[in-house]
Write a protein that holds these residues in place. Sequence first.
Motif, mmCIF file in Angstrom:
data_model
loop_
_atom_site.group_PDB
_atom_site.id
_atom_site.type_symbol
_atom_site.label_atom_id
_atom_site.label_comp_id
_atom_site.label_asym_id
_atom_site.label_seq_id
_atom_site.Cartn_x
_atom_site.Cartn_y
_atom_site.Cartn_z
ATOM 1 N N SER A 166 63.364 40.743 -15.305
ATOM 2 C CA SER A 166 63.861 39.498 -15.863
ATOM 3 C C SER A 166 65.383 39.399 -15.750
ATOM 4 O O SER A 166 65.927 38.356 -15.381
ATOM 5 C CB SER A 166 63.434 39.381 -17.333
ATOM 6 O OG SER A 166 63.943 38.215 -17.919
ATOM 7 N N ARG A 211 66.348 38.784 -12.177
ATOM 8 C CA ARG A 211 66.160 37.375 -11.826
ATOM 9 C C ARG A 211 67.269 36.507 -12.402
ATOM 10 O O ARG A 211 67.707 35.539 -11.776
ATOM 11 C CB ARG A 211 64.810 36.880 -12.351
ATOM 12 C CG ARG A 211 63.605 37.408 -11.629
ATOM 13 C CD ARG A 211 62.335 36.682 -12.054
ATOM 14 N NE ARG A 211 62.005 36.840 -13.467
ATOM 15 C CZ ARG A 211 62.225 35.945 -14.411
ATOM 16 N NH1 ARG A 211 62.835 34.797 -14.102
ATOM 17 N NH2 ARG A 211 61.864 36.167 -15.670
ATOM 18 N N MET A 259 64.834 34.805 -7.949
ATOM 19 C CA MET A 259 63.621 35.489 -7.491
ATOM 20 C C MET A 259 63.836 36.063 -6.084
ATOM 21 O O MET A 259 64.398 35.386 -5.222
ATOM 22 C CB MET A 259 62.445 34.520 -7.457
ATOM 23 C CG MET A 259 61.755 34.330 -8.782
ATOM 24 S SD MET A 259 60.748 35.763 -9.305
ATOM 25 C CE MET A 259 59.278 35.526 -8.301
ATOM 26 N N TYR A 312 66.289 39.809 -0.589
ATOM 27 C CA TYR A 312 66.918 38.520 -0.870
ATOM 28 C C TYR A 312 67.421 37.949 0.451
ATOM 29 O O TYR A 312 67.485 38.668 1.460
ATOM 30 C CB TYR A 312 68.046 38.690 -1.880
ATOM 31 C CG TYR A 312 67.550 38.846 -3.303
ATOM 32 C CD1 TYR A 312 67.429 37.741 -4.133
ATOM 33 C CD2 TYR A 312 67.183 40.097 -3.807
ATOM 34 C CE1 TYR A 312 66.954 37.865 -5.435
ATOM 35 C CE2 TYR A 312 66.702 40.231 -5.109
ATOM 36 C CZ TYR A 312 66.589 39.115 -5.909
ATOM 37 O OH TYR A 312 66.117 39.241 -7.196
ATOM 38 N N GLN A 355 57.356 34.191 -14.124
ATOM 39 C CA GLN A 355 57.827 34.762 -12.860
ATOM 40 C C GLN A 355 57.705 36.280 -12.820
ATOM 41 O O GLN A 355 57.542 36.872 -11.744
ATOM 42 C CB GLN A 355 59.280 34.341 -12.612
ATOM 43 C CG GLN A 355 59.472 32.853 -12.438
ATOM 44 C CD GLN A 355 58.596 32.290 -11.338
ATOM 45 O OE1 GLN A 355 58.628 32.741 -10.189
ATOM 46 N NE2 GLN A 355 57.784 31.299 -11.686
ATOM 47 N N ASP A 356 57.763 36.930 -13.972
ATOM 48 C CA ASP A 356 57.635 38.385 -13.978
ATOM 49 C C ASP A 356 56.206 38.832 -13.711
ATOM 50 O O ASP A 356 55.970 39.953 -13.236
ATOM 51 C CB ASP A 356 58.137 38.964 -15.307
ATOM 52 C CG ASP A 356 59.651 38.942 -15.389
ATOM 53 O OD1 ASP A 356 60.299 38.913 -14.327
ATOM 54 O OD2 ASP A 356 60.182 38.943 -16.514
#
Length: 374
Positions: A223, A226, A231, A264, A360-361
Amino acid sequence: MGKVLNIAVIGCGEVAQCVHLPNLKTNHEQYKVTALCDVSLDALKLCSERFHVENTFTSVSEMLDSSVPIDAVFILSTHEYHAEQIVQCAKAGKHVLVEKPMAQTLDEADRVEKARVESGVVVFVGYMRRYARALDRLKEAIKGKEIKYVRVRDIIGDNPMFTSQTGMHLRYFSDIPPAARSDLAARQQANLATKLGAERASQDPRNAQGFALLTTLGCHDLSAMRDVLGMPQKCLFASRSDDPLPSGPPGGRGSFWWNMVFQYPAFKAYYEMAIDHVGLFDAHIEVYTDDSRVKIQYDTPYVKGLPITLTVQSQLPNGDYSSQTTRPTYLDPYVLEMQEFYEAITEGKEFKTTVLDAKQDIVLAKMIFDALVD
């Protein structure tokens, strides 16, 4: 003084005894604990006496149906019950602060969001590390810079190594009714099967432990990562070396070691996570750019007042090497997130640890398992 919110606390275990109940008691100008709920009668008795809370319940439904005044609920129970209890409380018109993880499956997360929208209540997920002021300083320090590499680390000793030294006199209880134990075991297996598929869930005993670790300790880091970076595009690689059975000190957990690489658009982030038998808390995020290294360092939140710091290493215009460490505050992130929760309820203030954010996690945990190389 503003409105004092009446708070019910579900779950009287470690984080309730060590963090939330003491903080709620101290912050009496904003919060008043009016009810406690737990399946353990011994835990209820201890917290009721220690924190002077008269109303106790062993059932969430019974508590919500009672005449006890409740504006909001802190859900600090076993993780497998979080989503169900959020939905119950939201439908009863109660605001919610839930300890991470909010949910363990995407379906659970969707049910929580549906209940939140329909009820119009605040559902605030307790990713307390994201409310550390040093994290804001880190984002300020890297703003506009080209990131080359990121390292995220969370290698810590088991919680009792720290909680035993808090001065809070924590106690752990085992008087859990057999029916509750059976229900918990069934939920754990069902969630794992939903996440990984029934066949894979039963293939390796480490899967259950790994899933639990990623959705407890791991989601702190994922978390926060992010929050700083957004993300990742994908998890390129994940490996583990978990002991399938407890080892080390009597009553301790096994040693858990995980390593991951996230992709990324312009850089990679390396993530290492472990629980070992050393009484050291080493949790940090370090961002490398061409002309700086920026690092936030967390310490255990269970010992109150330990600072969270930001260190910036760089070259000065005259060529000198510089290392500057900043401590924005001694206020711990639990206190800061409680203030955010209060303002979200009383002022309608927006906050970042929402239901959709926490979802999202769950996506990330699945991404990690899909990249896992045993």
